[in-house]
Design an enzyme around this catalytic site. Structure first.
Site, PDB file in Angstrom:
ATOM      1  CG  ASP A   1       2.696 -10.612  -4.435  1.00  0.00           C
ATOM      2  OD1 ASP A   1       3.582  -9.870  -3.965  1.00  0.00           O
ATOM      3  OD2 ASP A   1       2.083 -11.459  -3.760  1.00  0.00           O
TER       4      ASP A   1
ATOM      5  CD  GLU B   1       6.259  -9.029   7.633  1.00  0.00           C
ATOM      6  OE1 GLU B   1       5.675  -9.157   6.534  1.00  0.00           O
ATOM      7  OE2 GLU B   1       6.016  -9.749   8.619  1.00  0.00           O
TER       8      GLU B   1
END
Length: 329
Positions: free
Chosen positions: A193, A279
Site C-alpha cells: 500500500d 521496526e
C-alpha cells in the site's frame, strides 16, 4: 653474283656505321654514382654499449619508426570488469481484499523499471491463491511466491500485522544463500500500500549495513524523517512516540544482505513487542543509531509515501452474483 653481293653490302653499310657510332657514344658517358642503400640494424645501443633487440612497429609507423625496443613494449591494460549490481530483495506481505490486485499492479509497474530486483511476495493465507499466482505469472518479474497464515489470536485490532509474512521472507532469503557465497544485495520491506519513487532504489542499492530515509504521509504528519548532523543520525522528526529507539516506518530503511546473513536470529518478534515497535525491535538486533547511513540527500527528500488505497465502497454490490460472466478484479 658478285655484283649482287656488293650491291647488298653497300645498302647495309650505312646502317652498320650508324649502330657502331651510337654504341661508341653510349660507352663514353660517365656512369652515375652509386647511392649506398641504408642499413637498419636490428639492434639498438643501450646503456654500457649493450645491444638491445628491436621489433618492427605497426603499419602506421612512419619513417624511422619501423623498429621499436622490445623491452619498452607493454601490452595494453585490459579494462577491469565492473562489479556486479547488488540485487534488491523486496519482501511484500499481502492479504486478500478487494483492492489487492490493484495494489499489486501498481507495485509491479514500479518494480518492473528497477534493474536487478527480486520480488518476494508472501500471502497471509494457508495456501497460494489463484489470483496472486496468475498475477505473478504475467508480471514479468523475478519473484518468489510464499504463503503463511497469521494465527487467529494475532488478528485482533492493535496488534502488529504481517509479522509471520516478513519472517517467512527472511527465512527464504537465508536458506537461499545458506550453501553459496552471497552476492551483493540489499533487503527492504515493500508493503503493497505504498508508493515508491524510482530514485529510492538507486539510493538504497549502495547500502553498506543499514540505510534510512524519510517517509511521506505517515504518523499523522506530512512526513517523518531521521534528523541528521554531520552525516550522522542524531534523532527523529516524528509525530508519534519519539522515544522509540528507531522512530521510523517500515518503508524507511534497507538492510545489507550480508547483515541479514550474519545475524540469523534477527526476526520480527511477537512476544513482548508493542504496537508500532516492530521496526525498533528488529533494527536493535542488527545495528545502532550511530551506524545508520542517511540517504536521500541527508534525509531531506521524500522518495516513498505511505499512501494506502482508500477503502472501497461496495454498498451496492449484490450478495449473489448476477452477472453472466465472472470477472477477476
Amino acid at each position: 653474283m658478285k655484283s649482287v653481293l656488293l650491291s647488298r653490302f653497300f645498302i647495309l653499310l650505312p646502317w652498320i656505321l650508324i649502330v657502331i657510332i651510337m654504341l661508341d657514344v653510349d660507352t663514353r658517358r660517365p656512369a652515375p654514382p652509386l647511392t649506398p642503400r641504408p642499413y637498419f640494424s636490428p639492434y639498438a645501443v643501450g646503456r654500457g654499449g649493450a645491444r638491445l633487440p628491436l621489433r618492427r612497429g605497426g603499419p602506421d609507423s612512419g619513417p624511422g619508426r619501423g623498429w621499436e625496443r622490445r623491452n619498452e613494449s607493454r601490452p595494453h591494460a585490459r579494462p577491469r570488469p565492473e562489479p556486479p549490481l547488488p540485487t534488491i530483495y523486496a519482501i511484500t506481505p499481502t492479504y486478500s481484499r478487494p483492492v489487492q490486485k490493484a495494489e499489486l499492479t501498481r507495485l509491479a509497474n514500479t518494480f518492473r523499471q528497477v534493474a536487478q530486483l527480486h520480488w518476494i511476495l508472501v500471502e497471509d493465507a494457508a495456501a497460494r491463491s489463484e489470483l496472486v499466482s496468475r498475477f505473478l505469472a504475467r508480471a514479468g518479474l523475478p519473484c518468489t511466491h510464499l504463503h503463511v497464515p497469521t494465527p487467529r489470536r494475532y488478528k485482533r485490532p492493535g496488534l502488529p500485522r504481517a509479522t509471520e509474512q516478513r519472517n517467512a521472507g527472511l527465512a527464504w532469503l537465508r536458506q537461499r544463500h545458506q550453501h553459496q557465497r552471497a552476492q551483493p544485495g540489499v533487503l527492504f520491506f515493500a508493503d503493497d500500500d505504498n508508493t515508491y519513487s524510482l530514485e529510492l532504489f538507486q539510493e538504497m542499492r549502495t547500502t553498506r549495513k543499514v540505510s534510512v530515509w524519510p517517509v511521506g504521509l505517515v504518523g499523522g504528519r506530512r512526513y517523518e524523517r531521521p534528523l541528521v548532523e554531520n552525516g550522522k543520525v542524531v534523532g527523529w522528526y516524528t509525530g508519534w512516540r519519539a522515544d522509540r529507539p528507531f522512530a521510523i516506518d517500515m518503508a524507511g530503511f534497507a538492510v545489507s544482505l550480508q547483515v541479514i546473513l550474519s545475524n540469523p536470529k534477527a526476526v520480527f518478534k511477537r512476544r513482548g513487542s508493542q504496537p508500532g515497535m516492530q521496526e525498533s525491535d528488529f533494527l536493535k538486533q542488527i545495528t545502532t543509531v550511530e551506524e545508520l547511513e542517511p540517504k536521500a540527500n541527508n534525509c531531506t527528500k521524500v522518495l516513498v509515501w505511505h499512501t494506502r488505497t482508500e477503502k472501497v465502497n461496495l454498498a451496492n454490490e449484490p450478495k449473489y452474483r448476477l452477472d453472466t460472466v465472472k470477472i477477476e478484479v
